[in-house]
Each structure stands twice: as structure tokens, then as C-alpha cells.
Design a protein around this motif. Sequence first.
Motif, short mmCIF file in Angstrom:
data_model
loop_
_atom_site.label_atom_id
_atom_site.label_comp_id
_atom_site.label_asym_id
_atom_site.label_seq_id
_atom_site.Cartn_x
_atom_site.Cartn_y
_atom_site.Cartn_z
N LEU B 270 0.85 -1.19 0.00
CA LEU B 270 0.00 0.00 0.00
C LEU B 270 0.88 1.24 0.00
N ILE B 271 0.41 2.27 -0.69
CA ILE B 271 1.05 3.59 -0.64
C ILE B 271 -0.05 4.59 -0.35
N SER B 272 0.13 5.39 0.71
CA SER B 272 -0.96 6.32 1.06
C SER B 272 -0.42 7.58 1.70
N GLN B 273 -1.31 8.54 1.88
CA GLN B 273 -0.99 9.75 2.64
C GLN B 273 -1.96 9.81 3.81
N LYS B 274 -1.52 10.48 4.85
CA LYS B 274 -2.31 10.54 6.08
C LYS B 274 -3.29 11.71 6.08
N SER B 275 -2.95 12.79 5.34
CA SER B 275 -3.85 13.94 5.26
C SER B 275 -3.46 14.76 4.05
N ASP B 276 -4.35 15.66 3.65
CA ASP B 276 -4.05 16.50 2.50
C ASP B 276 -2.93 17.48 2.79
N ASP B 278 -0.29 16.89 4.68
CA ASP B 278 1.00 16.26 4.93
C ASP B 278 1.40 15.45 3.71
N TRP B 282 3.34 7.23 2.84
CA TRP B 282 3.56 6.02 3.63
C TRP B 282 3.60 4.85 2.67
N TYR B 284 3.92 0.84 2.58
CA TYR B 284 3.80 -0.35 3.41
C TYR B 284 4.29 -1.56 2.63
N ALA B 320 6.88 1.21 6.29
CA ALA B 320 6.32 0.44 7.42
C ALA B 320 6.05 -0.99 6.99
N ILE B 344 1.74 0.21 -5.92
CA ILE B 344 1.27 -0.96 -5.17
C ILE B 344 1.51 -2.20 -6.03
#
Lengths: 376, 376
Positions: B270-276, B278, B282, B284, B320, B344
Motif C-alpha cells: 500500500l502507498i498512502s498519505q495521512k492527510s491532504d 501532509d 507512507w 507499506y 512500514a 502498489i
Amino acid sequence: MTDRIREFLAARRPEGPCLVLDLDVVRDNYTAFARALPDTRVFYAVKANPAPEVLKLLAELGSCFDTASVGEIEAVLAAGASADRISYGNTIKKERDIARAYELGVRLFAVDCEPEVEKIARVAPGSKVFCRILCDGAGAEWPLSKKFGCAPAMAPRVLELAHRLGLHAYGVSFHVGSQQNNVDAWDQALGSAASIFREMAERGIALSMVNMGGGFPTKYLKRVPKVQSYGNAIFRALSKHFGNRLPETIIEPGRGMVGNAGVIKAEVVLISQKSDDDPTRWVYLDIGKFHGLAETMDEAIRYPIKTPRDRDAKTPCVIAGPTCDSVDVLYEKAPYELPISLAIGDEVLIEATGAYTTMYSTVGFNGFAPLASYVI
Amino acid sequence: MTDRIREFLAARRPEGPCLVLDLDVVRDNYTAFARALPDTRVFYAVKANPAPEVLKLLAELGSCFDTASVGEIEAVLAAGASADRISYGNTIKKERDIARAYELGVRLFAVDCEPEVEKIARVAPGSKVFCRILCDGAGAEWPLSKKFGCAPAMAPRVLELAHRLGLHAYGVSFHVGSQQNNVDAWDQALGSAASIFREMAERGIALSMVNMGGGFPTKYLKRVPKVQSYGNAIFRALSKHFGNRLPETIIEPGRGMVGNAGVIKAEVVLISQKSDDDPTRWVYLDIGKFHGLAETMDEAIRYPIKTPRDRDAKTPCVIAGPTCDSVDVLYEKAPYELPISLAIGDEVLIEATGAYTTMYSTVGFNGFAPLASYVI
């Protein structure tokens, strides 16, 4: 420590370090959760201790299960629970693992970003998804990082995408941090969840569920609040934020369900001093960080340790494990008081070790077997 | 990364994360140690990677073995080495394990205190013992604690007790710290060892061996000195402190013997962001701290990670692992540069992972299998 564990150890005298877990305690814990939050479904966090006997007991008691992988889903099914009692609660899943879970009947999935929603839409059509939001974890002894969850402001977009892709946008989840000693820790996160419910309603999507995660503590050395106090505080917070339109709710106790059910029996291998000038005693056990006691990392969890000589005068000791690894030291920054009379060969009991021990054990670092486990 | 590993992965396409270890590299490493320190016996630190194929190869090449337990001793014997090539190098041993080792033919034991000498005298009469002394480990990336060894001033008393109890007071050992980048780190400890030799000679006891431990690095992202440079520096330090009466010497490479021989194949889950707000991405992977990459603890070891898109522009990422455990984050304090185009499902190669990976893997935390390993 229970009489059943004491009797088992006395009768069986198992060789080497081992965990003994008393199912009666697990049963009592399940009952306490069910009573404290009567309208909330309990999803046991399998990762805390996936022993088949524990899963089987909880399946019989009516528990649901929070799982992290296909392996855990299969273990829960093997224990006799049906797939509709399983949540695939890991926000990080391979698409082929989602497909496999769907094939096994699982229809409830955690997400925290749009790409994960897209995977689920592709291979688990029509499933329920809940979006995990970040939560600050203040008050927890094992604080969570930002690894799981998105900012609350991002959640509506994630859930709306799920809805658009034909999934059931089911609700919101959060986790207040493991070993959470503050019963009011759920309040703020429930406030965020309620905001997301309102925002989604404005978008024409009715959420129905709040997954309030785990965090319920086990008693180590310090006292912790009773489960009923958590139940009361959570009910107050739910009423405050959702009024009389309470959502369905879920909790995911892991440590709180099995932590106090287990005791590790260990042995003192060596007691020594490092120099004549330094009176600190080093006490080496036959179990350490690599064979079950990983949660002593940064000395986060401080287990109660009982010795056969606890009536004698005590002295501060560094406690370390048996491996040739310098990080395998359990308590050093804050030394541990143990009896001066403690001797090489003494058996010690490390209490409240039912959660996060057997599965944290390495496969056999330094040639020592993984932690043995007896479920009674 | 070697051609053989590349070809193996291309041909076999193993499912799930795995370590692939190339024995040709282990052979080259052994030869380099033997050449760099021609008068020093090499005791491979089995704990770094006890794969039977590695032990068998090293046994054939003439290596000796540093072991931490009866389990490791049995593995070495099964690989074809005789007991006289084995050191029981753990300073923390149960008396019944010493007895078992003695029964298997082992006659060389580490100690760092009087109680351990007493155990050996009782159940392994006449054996050789060496006393480990504390060493400050400055310059090491994986610094040692005070867990092993006694103050140098205490060592003569420990060795004299061994002599008095009928053991062979054989020498002194120390460890300069793992992944030691300073080739001169051995100098000070060899000075302490020489003092203990003189002190013991005054007491009428002739020591003959210095065990100079491990600490030899593997190349991760930063350059490390060549084995020959360590050899030269160690020989200079030996001559400086022991003059022309050089003692027998031992080294115990573990990481330096197998680290660069292995590559872990992993997958982006997975590849993601925690908020717009930031922009941190991330990333994984399907492997993390609990399935082989424990040495990323405190971000101590920074592995080279290769992706199929390394020519593209890069961006800082948090990396992570796949478990539902918030501490399963590999690099966050110092984010890792990975290609913006990383997707991904991409395979990544984590290099220099031949040491301290397979054995640090948990038995199956979160229902994920232990790290698979292929030795080619």
C-alpha cells in the motif's frame, strides 16, 4: 496468578520457559466486556493471542473476531466461528488477500485511504468498509504511531469513494492506544466520529457503525480502572456526541481479554556483578526480548515478577534475557527490585503475560526454542 | 545483489517475502577473513544466520564456530564440524546446558563472573575458559550494552578462580560493538587484554588466547572499510600491546560473514498519505520489524532498498511493515527516498539482509508466516 495455573505448574513441571494460560480468566474477561457494554459487539483482537483454545472458547461465548491476515481468518474459522463474525481489520492488505478473505466469506474490511478502497471494490464487491481515523493516543502506555488511520478530515472522501464504487460505507474506527489507562480517552475520538457521521449524512450517505478499537488495559504493576468504568465513560461519550441516535458499536479488546489470563514460568540462569565498584546486580533469566517479552522494549510494559523469596529484603537489579544479544535487556533504565536472596536456578513467575508474548517470540534466535504455551 | 540471486528470483518467483542467500558470497567473505588475519582462527557467530547450508559450507572451509546455546552446538555438529571447533561463547548458561555441551565434546567456554566459572568447574572439568571484559563500543552502529563482560579489573579474579578450580584459564575476550566502522576500535580493548595477561603472569598463570570478538561490518548504505584494513589495524594493535609475544587469537564474525550474502524480496502492499496537508507518503511492505527486519529498531540499520523504478525522481517516504502493530514502522524519523512512480504491487529488494533477519523473525505474529529463506 490462578490456582489452576499454580497446580498445573506444580504437577507438570514443564522444562524451559513457558506460558500457562487459564481459560477461566478469558471467560471472565469476555463476560465483563459483554456486561460493561451490553449494546456493543466484542471483536477479539486475535493477534494478542491466537491459541486455538482461546479462539474456540470465545467462538462458543459468542465473540466476534478482529483479524490482521488471511492466516488469522483461517484460524478463526477453524475455531468454529462463522465468517460473518470476522472483521478484516488490517488497513494494509494485499489485493489477493482481500480476494481470499472474500472467498472465505468475510464481508467487513478496514480502510484508511482511497487505494485500499479501490482494492476492496475490485475483489470484494458489496462489502462493508469502515474508515480508520487517526487519534492521538494520549494516556496510553504503548502509544500508537501514525501508522494506521487518516486525518478525520480525509475520511469522508474515503467513505464516499467506497459508496461510489458499490461498497457499503459502514462506519468509522479509531484506536485510543494500547494499555490505555484514561477511561475518558474515547471521548475526543467519538466526537470526531460523530462529525464524520454528520458530514456523510450531508452527502446523502448514512453511516451506521463506530468501531471503538481496543486499548483496554491489563493490570501489570500499577492499578488500572475496571472494565465497567470504561463502559460507563464510553456510554457517556457516545450519548454526548450522538445524542439519542446511537450508532452500532464494536470494541476490539486483545490485551484486556487475555493479558491477565497468562503467567510465564522462567528460571534464573545467572546473577552477577559487573565490577566491584558497581553494586548493581544483573539477573539473567531464560527468557527475554526475543522469546516472548518483546513488550519490555523501551521498558514500556513492566510485568509483575514473583519469586519464591519475595518476603526477603530486596535490592535493585537489572534483568536481562539469555541471548548473546546486547539489546536483550528487560529492565535497566529503571532497575527492578528483587530479593537479595534470589539464587541461580530459582523459578520466577512473570504475571499478566497472556497477551503479546507467544506470537512475539522469534522462531529460535540463538538456538533457543520459541516460547512454549499451555492453555488450560 | 548477485547474478545468482537475480536469476533465482526470476526463475522461481517465490510467493511472499523471502530471503535469498548466495553461498558464493559467504565463501568469499570467509576467504577474506582468513587472508586478512592469517594467524587468527575464525569462529563464525552462528546466531547471525544458522542456515544448515551456511554451517556446512563454513565447516568444509575449515571455520570454527561461536555458539550461544546447546541448540546451536547441535546444529554445528550436524553440519559436520567436530566439537573441538566449537566455542560456547554465551556468558549466560544453565548448568545443565554446560553439562550437555561437555557431553557433546565442547571444551571451550566463555565466562564473565565467578558463579559461571563455578558451574563450568562442576560439570565441564578441565575445560578452557576465557573471561569476557567490558569494552565501550564507541564507533559501533549497534552498540553493546553492559550485558556481557566484567570490568577489566575483575577479570584476573575470575580467571584465577577458574585456575584454582581445575579449569584451564585460557584467555580474554571482548566485543567492540556490532557494525563497527572504526578499524582502530580494537586497540584499547587489546591494551586491556594485555594488562590482564601481565597481571595473570604475575599470579603465575599463563594466559594464551585473545578472543577479539566480532563487529566486522556489512556494507549497507554507507561505505565501510575493507576486511584487510581491519586485519592490518588489528595486527598493529596486537604488536603494540603484546610485542613479539603474540597470543593465539580468535575472531567471531557474524554480520561480516553473511550480511552481504543475502537479499530480501518484498512487495509494496500500500502507498498512502495521512492527510491532504501532509505530503509524506507512507509505503507499506509485506515485511517489517516482526518478520525479519528487527534491526531497523530505532532505525539503527538502514538497508539499501532497490525498486524497479530507481531511475525516476524520488520523494521522502515513511516505510512500514504489514502488521497491525504501530511499532512496525521501519524508517520514519529519517524518511527514506523512494521513486514517486513506485506503485502498489511493485517488488522491492532489500539488500545486505543475510545476517540477523531469518532468526529475528517471529513465529507468525499477526498470522503472517515467518520469513522464508532460500540458500543457493
